[in-house]
Design an enzyme around this catalytic site. Sequence first.
Site, PDB file in Angstrom:
ATOM      1  N   ASP A 256      -6.871  16.676   7.771  1.00 47.05           N
ATOM      2  CA  ASP A 256      -6.902  15.220   7.895  1.00 47.05           C
ATOM      3  C   ASP A 256      -7.815  14.832   9.060  1.00 47.05           C
ATOM      4  OD1 ASP A 256      -4.718  12.821   6.856  1.00 47.05           O
ATOM      5  OD2 ASP A 256      -5.985  12.406   8.598  1.00 47.05           O
ATOM      6  N   ILE A 257      -8.633  13.814   8.841  1.00 50.96           N
ATOM      7  CA  ILE A 257      -9.597  13.379   9.864  1.00 50.96           C
ATOM      8  C   ILE A 257      -8.885  12.720  11.044  1.00 50.96           C
ATOM      9  CG2 ILE A 257     -10.071  11.017   9.037  1.00 50.96           C
ATOM     10  CD1 ILE A 257     -13.074  11.742   9.239  1.00 50.96           C
TER      11      ILE A 257
ATOM     12  N   ASN B  15       2.452  10.000  -0.367  1.00 49.40           N
ATOM     13  CA  ASN B  15       2.611   8.547  -0.343  1.00 49.40           C
ATOM     14  C   ASN B  15       2.112   7.963  -1.660  1.00 49.40           C
ATOM     15  OD1 ASN B  15       3.587   8.450   2.337  1.00 49.40           O
ATOM     16  ND2 ASN B  15       1.504   8.642   3.124  1.00 49.40           N
TER      17      ASN B  15
ATOM     18  N   GLU C 122      -2.877   4.935   1.504  1.00 43.94           N
ATOM     19  CA  GLU C 122      -4.150   4.342   1.944  1.00 43.94           C
ATOM     20  C   GLU C 122      -5.309   4.786   1.070  1.00 43.94           C
ATOM     21  OE1 GLU C 122      -4.477   5.340   6.078  1.00 43.94           O
ATOM     22  OE2 GLU C 122      -2.796   4.033   6.617  1.00 43.94           O
ATOM     23  N   VAL C 123      -5.290   6.033   0.673  1.00 46.82           N
ATOM     24  CA  VAL C 123      -6.367   6.564  -0.176  1.00 46.82           C
ATOM     25  C   VAL C 123      -5.783   6.808  -1.562  1.00 46.82           C
ATOM     26  CG1 VAL C 123      -7.999   8.448  -0.541  1.00 46.82           C
ATOM     27  CG2 VAL C 123      -7.558   7.626   1.789  1.00 46.82           C
TER      28      VAL C 123
ATOM     29  N   HIS D 167      -2.824  13.003  -2.997  1.00 46.09           N
ATOM     30  CA  HIS D 167      -2.934  14.039  -1.963  1.00 46.09           C
ATOM     31  C   HIS D 167      -1.545  14.375  -1.434  1.00 46.09           C
ATOM     32  CE1 HIS D 167      -3.628  10.053  -0.197  1.00 46.09           C
ATOM     33  NE2 HIS D 167      -2.976  10.479   0.877  1.00 46.09           N
TER      34      HIS D 167
ATOM     35  N   HIS E 275       0.210  15.667   1.820  1.00 47.15           N
ATOM     36  CA  HIS E 275       0.058  15.959   3.246  1.00 47.15           C
ATOM     37  C   HIS E 275       0.907  17.178   3.590  1.00 47.15           C
ATOM     38  CE1 HIS E 275      -1.676  12.001   4.532  1.00 47.15           C
ATOM     39  NE2 HIS E 275      -1.016  11.548   3.487  1.00 47.15           N
TER      40      HIS E 275
HETATM   41  P1  AMP Z   1      -2.276   8.120   2.783  1.00 44.67           P
HETATM   42  O1  AMP Z   1      -1.745   7.020   3.664  1.00 44.67           O
HETATM   43  O2  AMP Z   1      -1.229   9.069   2.329  1.00 44.67           O
HETATM   44  O3  AMP Z   1      -3.136   7.571   1.667  1.00 44.67           O
HETATM   45  O4  AMP Z   1      -3.196   8.994   3.718  1.00 44.67           O
HETATM   46  C1  AMP Z   1      -4.588   9.026   3.680  1.00 44.67           C
HETATM   47  C2  AMP Z   1      -5.020  10.021   4.724  1.00 44.67           C
HETATM   48  O5  AMP Z   1      -6.384  10.322   4.502  1.00 44.67           O
HETATM   49  C3  AMP Z   1      -4.898   9.521   6.163  1.00 44.67           C
HETATM   50  O6  AMP Z   1      -4.029  10.392   6.883  1.00 44.67           O
HETATM   51  C4  AMP Z   1      -6.341   9.575   6.689  1.00 44.67           C
HETATM   52  O7  AMP Z   1      -6.410   9.995   8.021  1.00 44.67           O
HETATM   53  C5  AMP Z   1      -6.971  10.593   5.740  1.00 44.67           C
HETATM   54  N1  AMP Z   1      -8.418  10.479   5.573  1.00 44.67           N
HETATM   55  C6  AMP Z   1      -9.123   9.362   5.295  1.00 44.67           C
HETATM   56  N2  AMP Z   1     -10.438   9.645   5.204  1.00 44.67           N
HETATM   57  C7  AMP Z   1     -10.567  10.972   5.413  1.00 44.67           C
HETATM   58  C8  AMP Z   1     -11.671  11.875   5.455  1.00 44.67           C
HETATM   59  N3  AMP Z   1     -12.933  11.471   5.248  1.00 44.67           N
HETATM   60  N4  AMP Z   1     -11.427  13.184   5.717  1.00 44.67           N
HETATM   61  C9  AMP Z   1     -10.161  13.615   5.927  1.00 44.67           C
HETATM   62  N5  AMP Z   1      -9.083  12.823   5.894  1.00 44.67           N
HETATM   63  C10 AMP Z   1      -9.278  11.513   5.657  1.00 44.67           C
END
Ligand code: AMP
Length: 117
Positions: free
Chosen positions: A31-32, A87, A95-96, A100, A102
Amino acid sequence: MSSDCIFCKIARGEIPSKKVYEDEDILAFHDINPIAPVHFMIIPKRHLANLYDADMNHQALLGKLLGKAGELARSQGLADGFRTIINTGRIGHQEVYHLHIHILGGPEPLGSMLKRK
Ligand code: AMP
Ligand code: ZN
């Protein structure tokens, strides 16, 4: 494939990532913006928004994502355990919108899962 999905771009190698593991179906990367000493994600390479959109046609893929979790956690030194979070949607604070898992861990216990109100 989704052209403006950030995790699709990572899966295609168009955006760099700190890779943990890759095969033809799945990718794991750090994770970034980590919220634990070890924080990486396991994703399918093919776009799938979240578990809400998944069904039994995704059974093998979902099994593979979870089936790799222990091996990848071990590879990152998480011998004492880890937390797995998926999530989904607005209520799940996703958020994405590319599925995924975690994987979170670290030398110290992570604390309770959610704060009680
Ligand atoms: P979620 O809230 O479960 O959708 O989490 C999305 C996660 O993606 C967050 O923890 C972000 O820090 C992570 N994230 C977003 N962009 C990137 C990226 N380019 N590389 C790695 N992790 C990312
Ligand atoms: Zn995607």
